[in-house]
Every structure is written in C-alpha cells, then in structure tokens.
Design an enzyme around this catalytic site. Structure first.
Site, PDB file in Angstrom:
ATOM      1  N   GLY A 113       0.775  -1.182  -0.008  1.00 34.02           N
ATOM      2  CA  GLY A 113      -0.102  -0.203   0.000  1.00 34.02           C
ATOM      3  C   GLY A 113       1.107   1.195  -0.004  1.00 34.02           C
ATOM      4  O   GLY A 113       1.955   1.215   0.258  1.00 34.02           O
ATOM      5  N   GLN A 131       3.388   9.916   1.596  1.00 38.20           N
ATOM      6  CA  GLN A 131       4.788   9.143   1.334  1.00 38.20           C
ATOM      7  C   GLN A 131       5.076   9.588   0.101  1.00 38.20           C
ATOM      8  O   GLN A 131       6.612   9.340  -0.084  1.00 38.20           O
ATOM      9  CB  GLN A 131       4.720   7.664   1.258  1.00 38.20           C
ATOM     10  CG  GLN A 131       4.221   6.931   2.689  1.00 38.20           C
ATOM     11  CD  GLN A 131       3.945   5.465   2.780  1.00 38.20           C
ATOM     12  OE1 GLN A 131       2.848   5.189   2.344  1.00 38.20           O
ATOM     13  NE2 GLN A 131       4.962   4.831   2.929  1.00 38.20           N
ATOM     14  N   LEU A 188       7.373   1.393   3.599  1.00 36.47           N
ATOM     15  CA  LEU A 188       8.549   1.984   2.423  1.00 36.47           C
ATOM     16  C   LEU A 188       9.012   3.176   2.969  1.00 36.47           C
ATOM     17  O   LEU A 188      10.000   3.609   2.296  1.00 36.47           O
ATOM     18  CB  LEU A 188       7.661   2.118   1.094  1.00 36.47           C
ATOM     19  CG  LEU A 188       7.059   0.795   0.587  1.00 36.47           C
ATOM     20  CD1 LEU A 188       5.976   1.195  -0.558  1.00 36.47           C
ATOM     21  CD2 LEU A 188       8.156   0.043  -0.035  1.00 36.47           C
ATOM     22  N   HIS A 245      -2.579   0.486   8.731  1.00 32.45           N
ATOM     23  CA  HIS A 245      -1.313   1.263   8.455  1.00 32.45           C
ATOM     24  C   HIS A 245      -1.289   2.251   7.516  1.00 32.45           C
ATOM     25  O   HIS A 245      -0.648   3.453   7.934  1.00 32.45           O
ATOM     26  CB  HIS A 245      -0.548   0.004   7.949  1.00 32.45           C
ATOM     27  CG  HIS A 245       0.709   0.530   7.530  1.00 32.45           C
ATOM     28  ND1 HIS A 245       2.148  -0.175   8.071  1.00 32.45           N
ATOM     29  CD2 HIS A 245       1.600   1.405   6.696  1.00 32.45           C
ATOM     30  CE1 HIS A 245       3.319   0.467   7.472  1.00 32.45           C
ATOM     31  NE2 HIS A 245       2.830   1.199   6.580  1.00 32.45           N
ATOM     32  N   GLU A 246      -2.036   2.160   6.341  1.00 38.87           N
ATOM     33  CA  GLU A 246      -2.160   3.209   5.292  1.00 38.87           C
ATOM     34  C   GLU A 246      -2.818   4.406   5.784  1.00 38.87           C
ATOM     35  O   GLU A 246      -2.345   5.514   5.653  1.00 38.87           O
ATOM     36  CB  GLU A 246      -2.883   2.676   4.026  1.00 38.87           C
ATOM     37  CG  GLU A 246      -2.001   1.501   3.439  1.00 38.87           C
ATOM     38  CD  GLU A 246      -0.483   1.742   3.194  1.00 38.87           C
ATOM     39  OE1 GLU A 246      -0.085   2.951   2.973  1.00 38.87           O
ATOM     40  OE2 GLU A 246       0.415   0.837   3.175  1.00 38.87           O
ATOM     41  N   HIS A 260      -0.979   6.730   7.951  1.00 39.10           N
ATOM     42  CA  HIS A 260      -0.048   7.889   7.355  1.00 39.10           C
ATOM     43  C   HIS A 260      -0.674   8.993   7.235  1.00 39.10           C
ATOM     44  O   HIS A 260      -0.110  10.146   7.092  1.00 39.10           O
ATOM     45  CB  HIS A 260       0.286   7.071   5.856  1.00 39.10           C
ATOM     46  CG  HIS A 260       1.713   6.243   5.843  1.00 39.10           C
ATOM     47  ND1 HIS A 260       2.764   6.464   6.564  1.00 39.10           N
ATOM     48  CD2 HIS A 260       1.614   4.829   5.595  1.00 39.10           C
ATOM     49  CE1 HIS A 260       3.685   5.406   6.506  1.00 39.10           C
ATOM     50  NE2 HIS A 260       2.822   4.434   5.856  1.00 39.10           N
TER      51      HIS A 260
HETATM   52 ZN    ZN Z   1       3.890   2.623   5.517  1.00 42.02          ZN
END
Ligand code: ZN
Length: 189
Positions: free
Chosen positions: A49, A54, A103, A143-144, A147
């Site tokens: 994802g 990011q 990432l 998780h996404e 962010h």
């Molecule tokens: Zn992440």
C-alpha cells in the site's frame, strides 16, 4: 504515470495530517494524477500500500494492492483498491500483533492492530464504497490510514521488536510466518 520518490522517516510530509479531497475534485486532473503516481510507485517498490503523504502530497488518498508480494509473502491477496477520504470503524475489541514494514521506514516491528473493521471511502471514479475488512487486510488498511494522520509504525510498534529487514529475515521471520499463517487460516484474510 510516474514512479515518484518515497519520503523516508524524518521527512516532514510524513508527519503532516493529510486533508480531505473535496468530492468535486476527485475527477480532476490533479487528483487523478496523484492516484496514477501512487499506483505506479507502490508497484515499483513492491509495497502492499502507499499513502499520498509518502510521495509528498497532502491529500487523503491511499492505494492498496497485494498480489504475491515478495516483501510480504504471507499476505493474502487484496485487489487494487484506490481509497479517497477513507474512514475506518473498529467493529470489536479483537486485536492481532502483526510484524509490519513500511516503504518509508527501514525497519520492521510488531504492531497491535484491530482484526475487524468497516471501511468507507470513495474510489477514483467518485463512487462510495463501504465494506468490512478482516485480519491482515484490516492491518494494511490501518497502516495506510495511519499515514494520512501523520503516524508511522515506529510510533505504534513495541520498541523492543524494531529490527532491520536483514535481522528480521535471520532471526524472526520463521516464527512470525508460522504464527501469522495460522492466524490467516483462522480468519480467512
Ligand atoms: Zn507505510
């Protein structure tokens, strides 16, 4: 579509809460361009994802896709999902500890995640979706969406479990995969 640079931990963009996309802007060139770049960049980096922060954007947009992922071979598949203004509702108190990577962070760590969620979002065509997400898929959604709120796994992980990918492979991978494979069999996702 462009493969964009991914911000690493320390980049201020990762800490700025993203802003909701006005519905009228979803079809516009700017938002569609960000969606294309997120998909391209996620696939190029073998991510499960990617959130707009990011790649240095400030919109509440995430993309998710899991398909024989070499970074996370134990993750059941998730078809490509583009989620604009996603909202998560935790459905009960059940949690699971997942060893996560990111990432934007060169470490992995154990994070407790809710197992059962309801997710709501707009897709890239402006259609509204609402469905349940369970298990590792629910973990990926959390998780996404973290962010988008400026939260990283280092904020949530048990600090004693943080480790490099190399040391994870060497010392922790087998035990984690054994435990999480049993969990996936139980939960079905
Ligand atoms: Zn992440």
């Amino acid at each position: 579509m462009t493969v964009r640079d991914i911000c690493s931990i320390g980049h201020p963009a990762l800490r700025i809460p993203a802003v909701a996309v006005p519905e009228a802007e979803i079809a516009g060139e700017r938002v569609q361009g960000i969606v294309d770049d997120l998909i391209d960049t996620m696939r190029h980096a073998n991510g499960a994802g990617l959130a707009a922060n990011q790649i240095g954007e400030t919109d509440r947009i995430v993309v998710i896709e899991v398909n024989d992922n070499p970074r996370y071979p134990y993750k059941p598949p998730i078809p490509l999902t583009v989620a604009i203004n996603p909202q998560l509702e935790v459905l009960d108190g059940e949690t699971v500890v997942i060893n996560e990577g990111c990432l934007s962070v060169p470490l992995r760590g154990d994070v407790a995640r809710s197992v059962n969620l309801r997710v709501r979002y707009f897709d890239r065509h402006g259609a509204e979706h609402c469905h349940e997400a369970r298990g590792l898929a629910a973990g990926t959604w959390q998780h996404e969406c973290d962010h988008l709120d400026g939260i990283l796994i280092t904020d949530r992980a048990d600090p004693a479990t943080l480790c490099t990918w190399e040391e994870f492979e060497r010392h922790h991978r087998d035990a984690f995969i054994e435990r999480i494979t049993r969990f996936v069999e139980l939960v079905g996702s």
